[in-house]
Design a protein around this motif. Structure first.
Motif, PDB file in Angstrom:
ATOM      1  N   ILE A   1       0.736  -1.353   0.234  1.00 44.31           N
ATOM      2  CA  ILE A   1      -0.026  -0.314   0.161  1.00 44.31           C
ATOM      3  C   ILE A   1       1.080   1.367   0.064  1.00 44.31           C
ATOM      4  O   ILE A   1       0.574   2.353  -0.550  1.00 44.31           O
ATOM      5  N   GLY A   2       1.815   0.822   0.760  1.00 43.01           N
ATOM      6  CA  GLY A   2       2.881   1.767   0.734  1.00 43.01           C
ATOM      7  C   GLY A   2       3.421   2.696  -0.578  1.00 43.01           C
ATOM      8  O   GLY A   2       3.695   4.010  -1.048  1.00 43.01           O
ATOM      9  N   VAL A   3       4.036   1.488  -1.179  1.00 42.52           N
ATOM     10  CA  VAL A   3       4.612   1.492  -2.293  1.00 42.52           C
ATOM     11  C   VAL A   3       3.423   2.085  -3.449  1.00 42.52           C
ATOM     12  O   VAL A   3       3.538   2.663  -4.480  1.00 42.52           O
ATOM     13  N   GLY A   4       2.373   1.835  -4.103  1.00 40.77           N
ATOM     14  CA  GLY A   4       1.152   2.443  -4.428  1.00 40.77           C
ATOM     15  C   GLY A   4       0.822   3.371  -4.354  1.00 40.77           C
ATOM     16  O   GLY A   4       1.129   4.589  -5.069  1.00 40.77           O
ATOM     17  N   MET A   5       1.232   3.910  -2.385  1.00 41.42           N
ATOM     18  CA  MET A   5       0.972   5.311  -2.719  1.00 41.42           C
ATOM     19  C   MET A   5       2.139   6.534  -3.047  1.00 41.42           C
ATOM     20  O   MET A   5       2.125   7.606  -3.590  1.00 41.42           O
ATOM     21  N   VAL A   6       3.029   6.013  -2.991  1.00 43.02           N
ATOM     22  CA  VAL A   6       4.696   6.855  -3.412  1.00 43.02           C
ATOM     23  C   VAL A   6       4.469   6.723  -4.963  1.00 43.02           C
ATOM     24  O   VAL A   6       4.672   7.193  -5.215  1.00 43.02           O
ATOM     25  N   ALA A   7       3.668   5.483  -5.799  1.00 41.03           N
ATOM     26  CA  ALA A   7       4.089   5.453  -6.827  1.00 41.03           C
ATOM     27  C   ALA A   7       2.626   6.276  -7.281  1.00 41.03           C
ATOM     28  O   ALA A   7       3.353   7.490  -8.164  1.00 41.03           O
ATOM     29  N   ALA A   8       1.924   6.442  -7.311  1.00 40.57           N
ATOM     30  CA  ALA A   8       0.578   8.020  -7.075  1.00 40.57           C
ATOM     31  C   ALA A   8       1.232   8.938  -6.948  1.00 40.57           C
ATOM     32  O   ALA A   8       1.105   9.974  -7.484  1.00 40.57           O
ATOM     33  N   GLY A   9       1.760   9.388  -5.975  1.00 41.15           N
ATOM     34  CA  GLY A   9       1.744  10.909  -5.267  1.00 41.15           C
ATOM     35  C   GLY A   9       3.450  10.543  -6.207  1.00 41.15           C
ATOM     36  O   GLY A   9       3.570  12.361  -6.345  1.00 41.15           O
ATOM     37  N   SER A  10       3.903   9.880  -6.705  1.00 44.21           N
ATOM     38  CA  SER A  10       5.472  10.464  -6.923  1.00 44.21           C
ATOM     39  C   SER A  10       4.963  11.028  -8.755  1.00 44.21           C
ATOM     40  O   SER A  10       5.394  11.512  -9.458  1.00 44.21           O
ATOM     41  N   LEU A  11       3.747  10.293  -9.448  1.00 43.70           N
ATOM     42  CA  LEU A  11       3.313  10.175 -10.692  1.00 43.70           C
ATOM     43  C   LEU A  11       2.427  11.672 -10.663  1.00 43.70           C
ATOM     44  O   LEU A  11       2.894  12.877 -11.998  1.00 43.70           O
ATOM     45  N   ALA A  12       2.191  12.231  -9.843  1.00 40.45           N
ATOM     46  CA  ALA A  12       1.134  12.735  -9.434  1.00 40.45           C
ATOM     47  C   ALA A  12       2.510  14.516  -9.709  1.00 40.45           C
ATOM     48  O   ALA A  12       1.966  14.995 -10.245  1.00 40.45           O
ATOM     49  N   ALA A  13       2.595  14.568  -8.210  1.00 41.50           N
ATOM     50  CA  ALA A  13       3.890  15.522  -8.227  1.00 41.50           C
ATOM     51  C   ALA A  13       4.330  16.032  -9.239  1.00 41.50           C
ATOM     52  O   ALA A  13       4.844  16.826 -10.029  1.00 41.50           O
ATOM     53  N   THR A  14       5.183  15.138 -10.004  1.00 41.35           N
ATOM     54  CA  THR A  14       6.061  15.116 -10.762  1.00 41.35           C
ATOM     55  C   THR A  14       5.923  15.244 -11.991  1.00 41.35           C
ATOM     56  O   THR A  14       5.366  16.491 -13.378  1.00 41.35           O
ATOM     57  N   SER A  15       4.794  14.815 -12.554  1.00 43.34           N
ATOM     58  CA  SER A  15       3.481  15.373 -13.467  1.00 43.34           C
ATOM     59  C   SER A  15       3.087  17.007 -13.353  1.00 43.34           C
ATOM     60  O   SER A  15       3.107  18.308 -14.388  1.00 43.34           O
ATOM     61  N   VAL A  16       2.405  17.413 -12.116  1.00 43.88           N
ATOM     62  CA  VAL A  16       2.217  19.127 -12.508  1.00 43.88           C
ATOM     63  C   VAL A  16       3.983  19.814 -12.064  1.00 43.88           C
ATOM     64  O   VAL A  16       3.487  21.034 -13.059  1.00 43.88           O
ATOM     65  N   VAL A  17       5.059  19.538 -11.347  1.00 38.92           N
ATOM     66  CA  VAL A  17       6.161  20.145 -11.491  1.00 38.92           C
ATOM     67  C   VAL A  17       6.502  20.131 -13.065  1.00 38.92           C
ATOM     68  O   VAL A  17       6.867  21.281 -13.622  1.00 38.92           O
ATOM     69  N   SER A  18       6.087  19.010 -14.109  1.00 32.41           N
ATOM     70  CA  SER A  18       6.476  19.330 -15.437  1.00 32.41           C
ATOM     71  C   SER A  18       6.033  20.186 -16.162  1.00 32.41           C
ATOM     72  O   SER A  18       6.227  20.362 -17.077  1.00 32.41           O
ATOM     73  N   LEU A  19       4.686  20.017 -15.936  1.00 38.27           N
ATOM     74  CA  LEU A  19       3.631  20.669 -16.307  1.00 38.27           C
ATOM     75  C   LEU A  19       4.125  22.392 -15.986  1.00 38.27           C
ATOM     76  O   LEU A  19       4.406  22.686 -16.970  1.00 38.27           O
ATOM     77  N   LEU A  20       3.869  21.995 -15.160  1.00 35.94           N
ATOM     78  CA  LEU A  20       3.885  24.384 -14.480  1.00 35.94           C
ATOM     79  C   LEU A  20       5.265  24.833 -15.022  1.00 35.94           C
ATOM     80  O   LEU A  20       5.696  25.824 -15.582  1.00 35.94           O
ATOM     81  N   THR A  21       6.853  24.043 -15.362  1.00 34.18           N
ATOM     82  CA  THR A  21       7.827  24.241 -15.529  1.00 34.18           C
ATOM     83  C   THR A  21       8.214  24.140 -17.305  1.00 34.18           C
ATOM     84  O   THR A  21       8.621  25.175 -17.347  1.00 34.18           O
ATOM     85  N   ALA A  22       6.999  22.999 -18.152  1.00 31.59           N
ATOM     86  CA  ALA A  22       7.184  23.392 -19.142  1.00 31.59           C
ATOM     87  C   ALA A  22       6.581  24.537 -19.622  1.00 31.59           C
ATOM     88  O   ALA A  22       6.617  25.631 -20.406  1.00 31.59           O
ATOM     89  N   ARG A  23       5.611  24.917 -18.444  1.00 32.31           N
ATOM     90  CA  ARG A  23       4.865  26.449 -19.487  1.00 32.31           C
ATOM     91  C   ARG A  23       5.415  27.927 -18.870  1.00 32.31           C
ATOM     92  O   ARG A  23       5.501  28.585 -19.580  1.00 32.31           O
ATOM     93  N   ALA A  24       5.986  27.933 -18.278  1.00 30.63           N
ATOM     94  CA  ALA A  24       7.414  28.511 -16.963  1.00 30.63           C
ATOM     95  C   ALA A  24       8.167  29.125 -18.231  1.00 30.63           C
ATOM     96  O   ALA A  24       9.099  29.930 -18.598  1.00 30.63           O
ATOM     97  N   THR A  25       8.762  28.037 -19.171  1.00 35.69           N
ATOM     98  CA  THR A  25      10.240  28.246 -20.098  1.00 35.69           C
ATOM     99  C   THR A  25       9.414  28.326 -21.086  1.00 35.69           C
ATOM    100  O   THR A  25      10.493  28.288 -22.201  1.00 35.69           O
TER     101      THR A  25
END
Length: 154
Positions: free
Chosen positions: A115-139
Motif C-alpha cells: 500500500i505504501g509503495v502504491g502511494m509512493v507511485a501515485a504521489g510521485s506520478l502526480a507531483a512530477t506531472s504537476v511540476v513538469s507541466l508548470l515548468t514547461a509552461r514557465a519556460t
C-alpha cells in the motif's frame, strides 16, 4: 531541386525522431537512477523507528529527509521539462522512487508495504506531472514534453 529538399527534410525528420527517442530513453533512465540514488542517500540509511518518552513511535524518516529527497529531485525533473523531455522525467522519477520504496520496504512481514509503495507511485506520478507541466509552461516548452514537428521551409 524542391523534390530533393523534401527528401532531405524527410530524412532529417526520421533522424530527429530517432534522436528524440534515444534522448527520451536517456532522460527516463537518468531520472530513474537519480531517484534511486536520492532515495538511498536521503532515506535508505534510516531504518529504525524513534520511541518518544510518552510511548509514541515515529519514523523511520524525519521531515528534513523527505524534504531533501523532494528538493533534490526537483532539479532533474525541472531540467528535463524545460527541455521538452517531461514524460521521461515523470516516468523515470516515478519508476525510480517506486522501485526504491519496494526494495526498502519489502521486508515488512505484514505485507502492508504494498500500500505504501502504491502511494509512493501515485504521489510521485502526480507531483512530477504537476511540476513538469508548470515548468514547461514557465519556460515556454510546448505541451510539456515530447518532440514537436516543424513544417519544412518552402
Amino acid at each position: 531541386m524542391e523534390r530533393n529538399a523534401g527528401q532531405n527534410a524527410g530524412r532529417n525528420a526520421g533522424q530527429n525522431t530517432g534522436q528524440d527517442a534515444w534522448r527520451a530513453l536517456a532522460v527516463l533512465l537518468l531520472t530513474a537512477l537519480l531517484a534511486l540514488g536520492a532515495w538511498a542517500a536521503w532515506l535508505g540509511w534510516d531504518q529504525h523507528r524513534d520511541q518518544h518518552p510518552d510511548g509514541s513511535v515515529s519514523g523511520p524518516y524525519e521531515v528534513w529527509q523527505v524534504a531533501g529527497l523532494v528538493l533534490g529531485l526537483l532539479v532533474p525533473v525541472c531540467w528535463a521539462a524545460a527541455r521538452r523531455q517531461a514524460p521521461g522525467a515523470v516516468l523515470g522519477t516515478t519508476a525510480g522512487l517506486t522501485a526504491a520504496a519496494f526494495w526498502d520496504w519489502s521486508d515488512d512481514a505484514s505485507g502492508l508495504f504494498v500500500i505504501g509503495v502504491g502511494m509512493v507511485a501515485a504521489g510521485s506520478l502526480a507531483a512530477t506531472s504537476v511540476v513538469s507541466l508548470l515548468t514547461a509552461r514557465a519556460t515556454g516548452s510546448p505541451r510539456g514534453g515530447g518532440a514537436t514537428a516543424t513544417a519544412p521551409a518552402r
